[in-house]
Design a protein around this motif. Structure first.
Motif, PDB file in Angstrom:
ATOM      1  N   TYR A  65      10.164 -30.344 -69.917  1.00 22.94           N
ATOM      2  CA  TYR A  65      10.310 -29.009 -69.326  1.00 22.94           C
ATOM      3  C   TYR A  65      10.229 -27.938 -70.412  1.00 22.94           C
ATOM      4  O   TYR A  65       9.610 -26.885 -70.222  1.00 22.94           O
ATOM      5  CB  TYR A  65      11.637 -28.906 -68.573  1.00 22.94           C
ATOM      6  CG  TYR A  65      11.660 -29.655 -67.267  1.00 22.94           C
ATOM      7  CD1 TYR A  65      10.887 -29.247 -66.185  1.00 22.94           C
ATOM      8  CD2 TYR A  65      12.469 -30.776 -67.111  1.00 22.94           C
ATOM      9  CE1 TYR A  65      10.907 -29.932 -64.986  1.00 22.94           C
ATOM     10  CE2 TYR A  65      12.495 -31.476 -65.905  1.00 22.94           C
ATOM     11  CZ  TYR A  65      11.711 -31.055 -64.851  1.00 22.94           C
ATOM     12  OH  TYR A  65      11.732 -31.736 -63.663  1.00 22.94           O
ATOM     13  N   ALA A  66      10.852 -28.196 -71.547  1.00 22.18           N
ATOM     14  CA  ALA A  66      10.803 -27.240 -72.654  1.00 22.18           C
ATOM     15  C   ALA A  66       9.377 -27.069 -73.164  1.00 22.18           C
ATOM     16  O   ALA A  66       8.925 -25.951 -73.436  1.00 22.18           O
ATOM     17  CB  ALA A  66      11.719 -27.711 -73.784  1.00 22.18           C
ATOM     18  N   ALA A  67       8.643 -28.169 -73.282  1.00 22.81           N
ATOM     19  CA  ALA A  67       7.266 -28.100 -73.768  1.00 22.81           C
ATOM     20  C   ALA A  67       6.363 -27.352 -72.794  1.00 22.81           C
ATOM     21  O   ALA A  67       5.461 -26.611 -73.199  1.00 22.81           O
ATOM     22  CB  ALA A  67       6.719 -29.503 -74.013  1.00 22.81           C
ATOM     23  N   ALA A  68       6.595 -27.520 -71.494  1.00 23.79           N
ATOM     24  CA  ALA A  68       5.814 -26.796 -70.488  1.00 23.79           C
ATOM     25  C   ALA A  68       6.016 -25.293 -70.635  1.00 23.79           C
ATOM     26  O   ALA A  68       5.059 -24.512 -70.553  1.00 23.79           O
ATOM     27  CB  ALA A  68       6.205 -27.253 -69.089  1.00 23.79           C
ATOM     28  N   ALA A  69       7.243 -24.889 -70.879  1.00 22.81           N
ATOM     29  CA  ALA A  69       7.528 -23.462 -71.053  1.00 22.81           C
ATOM     30  C   ALA A  69       6.824 -22.908 -72.287  1.00 22.81           C
ATOM     31  O   ALA A  69       6.254 -21.807 -72.256  1.00 22.81           O
ATOM     32  CB  ALA A  69       9.034 -23.241 -71.158  1.00 22.81           C
ATOM     33  N   LEU A  70       6.837 -23.656 -73.391  1.00 23.54           N
ATOM     34  CA  LEU A  70       6.174 -23.210 -74.620  1.00 23.54           C
ATOM     35  C   LEU A  70       4.670 -23.057 -74.432  1.00 23.54           C
ATOM     36  O   LEU A  70       4.065 -22.081 -74.887  1.00 23.54           O
ATOM     37  CB  LEU A  70       6.469 -24.199 -75.753  1.00 23.54           C
ATOM     38  CG  LEU A  70       7.897 -24.215 -76.287  1.00 23.54           C
ATOM     39  CD1 LEU A  70       8.075 -25.352 -77.285  1.00 23.54           C
ATOM     40  CD2 LEU A  70       8.257 -22.877 -76.926  1.00 23.54           C
ATOM     41  N   ALA A  71       4.051 -24.022 -73.752  1.00 22.81           N
ATOM     42  CA  ALA A  71       2.605 -23.955 -73.518  1.00 22.81           C
ATOM     43  C   ALA A  71       2.250 -22.751 -72.649  1.00 22.81           C
ATOM     44  O   ALA A  71       1.250 -22.057 -72.898  1.00 22.81           O
ATOM     45  CB  ALA A  71       2.115 -25.248 -72.865  1.00 22.81           C
ATOM     46  N   ALA A  72       3.053 -22.480 -71.638  1.00 23.67           N
ATOM     47  CA  ALA A  72       2.795 -21.341 -70.752  1.00 23.67           C
ATOM     48  C   ALA A  72       2.918 -20.020 -71.505  1.00 23.67           C
ATOM     49  O   ALA A  72       2.081 -19.113 -71.348  1.00 23.67           O
ATOM     50  CB  ALA A  72       3.760 -21.377 -69.572  1.00 23.67           C
ATOM     51  N   ILE A  73       3.945 -19.892 -72.349  1.00 22.15           N
ATOM     52  CA  ILE A  73       4.135 -18.665 -73.124  1.00 22.15           C
ATOM     53  C   ILE A  73       2.968 -18.436 -74.078  1.00 22.15           C
ATOM     54  O   ILE A  73       2.469 -17.318 -74.224  1.00 22.15           O
ATOM     55  CB  ILE A  73       5.467 -18.728 -73.897  1.00 22.15           C
ATOM     56  CG1 ILE A  73       6.641 -18.668 -72.912  1.00 22.15           C
ATOM     57  CG2 ILE A  73       5.565 -17.599 -74.913  1.00 22.15           C
ATOM     58  CD1 ILE A  73       7.991 -18.972 -73.543  1.00 22.15           C
ATOM     59  N   ASN A  74       2.492 -19.519 -74.711  1.00 17.32           N
ATOM     60  CA  ASN A  74       1.368 -19.368 -75.643  1.00 17.32           C
ATOM     61  C   ASN A  74       0.075 -18.999 -74.920  1.00 17.32           C
ATOM     62  O   ASN A  74      -0.752 -18.252 -75.448  1.00 17.32           O
ATOM     63  CB  ASN A  74       1.160 -20.659 -76.442  1.00 17.32           C
ATOM     64  CG  ASN A  74       0.279 -20.445 -77.652  1.00 17.32           C
ATOM     65  OD1 ASN A  74       0.411 -19.458 -78.375  1.00 17.32           O
ATOM     66  ND2 ASN A  74      -0.647 -21.360 -77.880  1.00 17.32           N
ATOM     67  N   ALA A  75      -0.107 -19.498 -73.713  1.00 14.92           N
ATOM     68  CA  ALA A  75      -1.292 -19.131 -72.931  1.00 14.92           C
ATOM     69  C   ALA A  75      -1.288 -17.627 -72.633  1.00 14.92           C
ATOM     70  O   ALA A  75      -2.329 -16.955 -72.730  1.00 14.92           O
ATOM     71  CB  ALA A  75      -1.328 -19.931 -71.630  1.00 14.92           C
ATOM     72  N   ILE A  76      -0.138 -17.103 -72.292  1.00 15.04           N
ATOM     73  CA  ILE A  76      -0.024 -15.665 -72.024  1.00 15.04           C
ATOM     74  C   ILE A  76      -0.289 -14.866 -73.301  1.00 15.04           C
ATOM     75  O   ILE A  76      -1.014 -13.861 -73.292  1.00 15.04           O
ATOM     76  CB  ILE A  76       1.372 -15.337 -71.458  1.00 15.04           C
ATOM     77  CG1 ILE A  76       1.558 -16.020 -70.098  1.00 15.04           C
ATOM     78  CG2 ILE A  76       1.564 -13.826 -71.329  1.00 15.04           C
ATOM     79  CD1 ILE A  76       2.982 -15.959 -69.558  1.00 15.04           C
ATOM     80  N   PHE A  77       0.274 -15.317 -74.411  1.00 11.89           N
ATOM     81  CA  PHE A  77       0.058 -14.673 -75.709  1.00 11.89           C
ATOM     82  C   PHE A  77      -1.430 -14.651 -76.064  1.00 11.89           C
ATOM     83  O   PHE A  77      -1.991 -13.612 -76.446  1.00 11.89           O
ATOM     84  CB  PHE A  77       0.870 -15.416 -76.772  1.00 11.89           C
ATOM     85  CG  PHE A  77       0.663 -14.919 -78.179  1.00 11.89           C
ATOM     86  CD1 PHE A  77       0.837 -13.573 -78.502  1.00 11.89           C
ATOM     87  CD2 PHE A  77       0.306 -15.795 -79.193  1.00 11.89           C
ATOM     88  CE1 PHE A  77       0.661 -13.124 -79.807  1.00 11.89           C
ATOM     89  CE2 PHE A  77       0.120 -15.360 -80.498  1.00 11.89           C
ATOM     90  CZ  PHE A  77       0.291 -14.019 -80.802  1.00 11.89           C
ATOM     91  N   GLY A  78      -2.105 -15.790 -75.906  1.00 14.46           N
ATOM     92  CA  GLY A  78      -3.523 -15.878 -76.231  1.00 14.46           C
ATOM     93  C   GLY A  78      -4.393 -15.014 -75.343  1.00 14.46           C
ATOM     94  O   GLY A  78      -5.410 -14.469 -75.785  1.00 14.46           O
ATOM     95  N   TYR A  79      -4.005 -14.879 -74.085  1.00 18.65           N
ATOM     96  CA  TYR A  79      -4.779 -14.066 -73.158  1.00 18.65           C
ATOM     97  C   TYR A  79      -4.902 -12.629 -73.645  1.00 18.65           C
ATOM     98  O   TYR A  79      -5.943 -11.984 -73.475  1.00 18.65           O
ATOM     99  CB  TYR A  79      -4.128 -14.104 -71.772  1.00 18.65           C
ATOM    100  CG  TYR A  79      -4.836 -13.268 -70.747  1.00 18.65           C
ATOM    101  CD1 TYR A  79      -5.955 -13.765 -70.073  1.00 18.65           C
ATOM    102  CD2 TYR A  79      -4.397 -11.980 -70.437  1.00 18.65           C
ATOM    103  CE1 TYR A  79      -6.616 -12.990 -69.124  1.00 18.65           C
ATOM    104  CE2 TYR A  79      -5.052 -11.203 -69.500  1.00 18.65           C
ATOM    105  CZ  TYR A  79      -6.164 -11.719 -68.846  1.00 18.65           C
ATOM    106  OH  TYR A  79      -6.822 -10.945 -67.911  1.00 18.65           O
TER     107      TYR A  79
END
Length: 405
Positions: free
Chosen positions: A164-178
């Motif tokens: 669950y923690a890793a899913a949150a990190l990946a989602a945050i980085n996707a938003i950052f990259g966008y």
């Protein structure tokens, strides 16, 4: 540091976390869903690792080729979205088959490491590529630290919490990259996508036509097979040899990852300056042989914890080899090269986990002819020695070929 570079490094870090995150909890997780003993759990761990690698092997050049055609930005952002979903699937896995599905999806998304390396090649001059690939390696090392630490610490709250923690990190980085990632593939270097080249064998065969590149690909492959002994058997080795719990396993891998980040993020620039790319590769191989031999016979857990970060001092091999090979291909083929290297790494991960876990099981089972939990490290030492022989034999020819380009 530019925001786009920071995004690339975070993405690679998350790729590494996808491997390291599950290592501390994997023995308990497999035993939980399968109800098997440790030796059989190790074999299932090999199957899951091999499946993950098979997907990387197949999709590495495909994704690399797509990034040469459509750009690095869309490939990287889409992969992070899918990675988020994958971690959520792993978090609710109730059977070994759902875990297997999670490793299929995870292997595909992690294949974008080739695109991350291609992005770094796009923004780097030829003289800076080896050092900048070292930054990517350092990010991998940080992920290798955070993954096991997160997995070990959160594993105390259950085998599902780390995902669950890793899913949150990946989602945050996707938003950052966008918002911050700019495209580096221009019409000047964009090229058509061809299936004949966007497959593992076609990509490697095409790159193998370049002068001297084929032996380097073999050296790179042998090193990857040997290196994968760490994620493949370390948790089982630590539990069997020293009675380590998930937290201690996570700590040991964190020590290795911290040193890996230091070596590839900073030390490699000094080593390259002093030894050059050839000397750096030679030093790394010699040090690795010594480290694997020591780990094979270590009998004390404290000594093993001391040896673990020291073993990472050999981690200069990969960026030095990448730097040599990156100079040998054109700007329009950086994605293809990195895709081929991803496939080579993935092929190693297909072969190595099953090989290493089988050796471990053979030398730790009740019917073992010789009890030696460190036997897989002896195999890795032999593979590194073979790679060193290939490199030493090949180098004079490669140096002449490059000097004439």
């Amino acid at each position: 540091m530019r925001p786009a570079v920071l995004f690339i490094l975070i993405t690679v870090m998350l790729d590494a976390m996808g491997i390291g995150l599950i290592v501390p909890v994997m023995p308990d997780l497999i035993q939980e869903v399968q109800g098997t003993g440790l030796s059989k759990a190790a074999l299932w761990g090999g199957v899951l690792s091999t499946t993950f690698a098979l997907m990387q092997f197949i999709f590495g050049p495909i994704i690399g080729g797509l990034s040469d055609r459509f750009g690095r930005r869309p490939v990287l952002l889409l992969s992070l979205v899918v990675m988020t979903l994958d971690y959520l699937v792993m978090a609710v896995a109730g059977s070994i088959f759902i875990l297997l599905l999670g490793r299929v999806i995870g292997g595909i998304t992690a294949a974008t490491q080739s695109t991350a390396n291609a992005y770094m090649a796009d923004i780097s001059g030829p003289e800076d590529r080896a050092a900048n690939f070292g930054l990517v390696g350092a990010a991998f090392g940080v992920g290798f630290v955070l993954g096991p630490l997160l997995g070990g610490l959160l594993g105390e709250y259950g085998t599902r919490a780390p995902f669950y923690a890793a899913a949150a990190l990946a989602a945050i980085n996707a938003i950052f990259g966008y918002f911050i990632l700019r495209e580096t593939v221009t019409d000047a270097i964009r090229r058509p996508f061809r299936w004949s080249r966007a497959n593992p064998w076609g990509s490697i065969r095409q790159l193998g036509k370049l002068p001297g590149l084929r032996p380097l690909l073999l050296v790179y492959f042998l090193y990857q097979v040997a290196f994968i002994v760490y994620p493949a058997i370390w948790s089982y080795f630590g539990k069997e040899r020293f009675g380590w719990d998930p937290s201690t396993i996570g700590l040991s891998l964190a020590l290795f990852g911290i040193m890996l980040a230091i070596v590839q993020g900073g030390m490699i620039r000094f080593v390259l300056r002093v030894l050059g790319e050839r000397g750096t590769v030679l030093y790394g191989h010699l040090f690795d042989i010594a480290a694997f031999m020591a780990l094979a016979f270590v009998a004390n857990g404290t000594v093993a914890l001391i040896l673990t970060p020291l073993a990472a001092l050999a981690a200069v091999i990969t960026p030095a080899l990448q730097g040599i090979m990156s100079k040998a291909v054109g700007k329009d083929a950086q994605g293809e090269l990195q895709g081929a290297l991803t496939s080579a790494s993935a092929l190693a991960m297909i072969l190595s986990p099953m090989m290493m876990t089988s050796v471990f099981a053979s030398f730790t089972s009740s019917t073992a002819p010789l009890y030696l939990p460190g036997a897989p490290f002896l195999l890795s030492a032999a593979l590194i020695a073979l790679g060193l022989c290939v490199f030493v034999t090949f180098w004079p020819k490669q140096r002449t070929a490059m000097n004439t380009e």
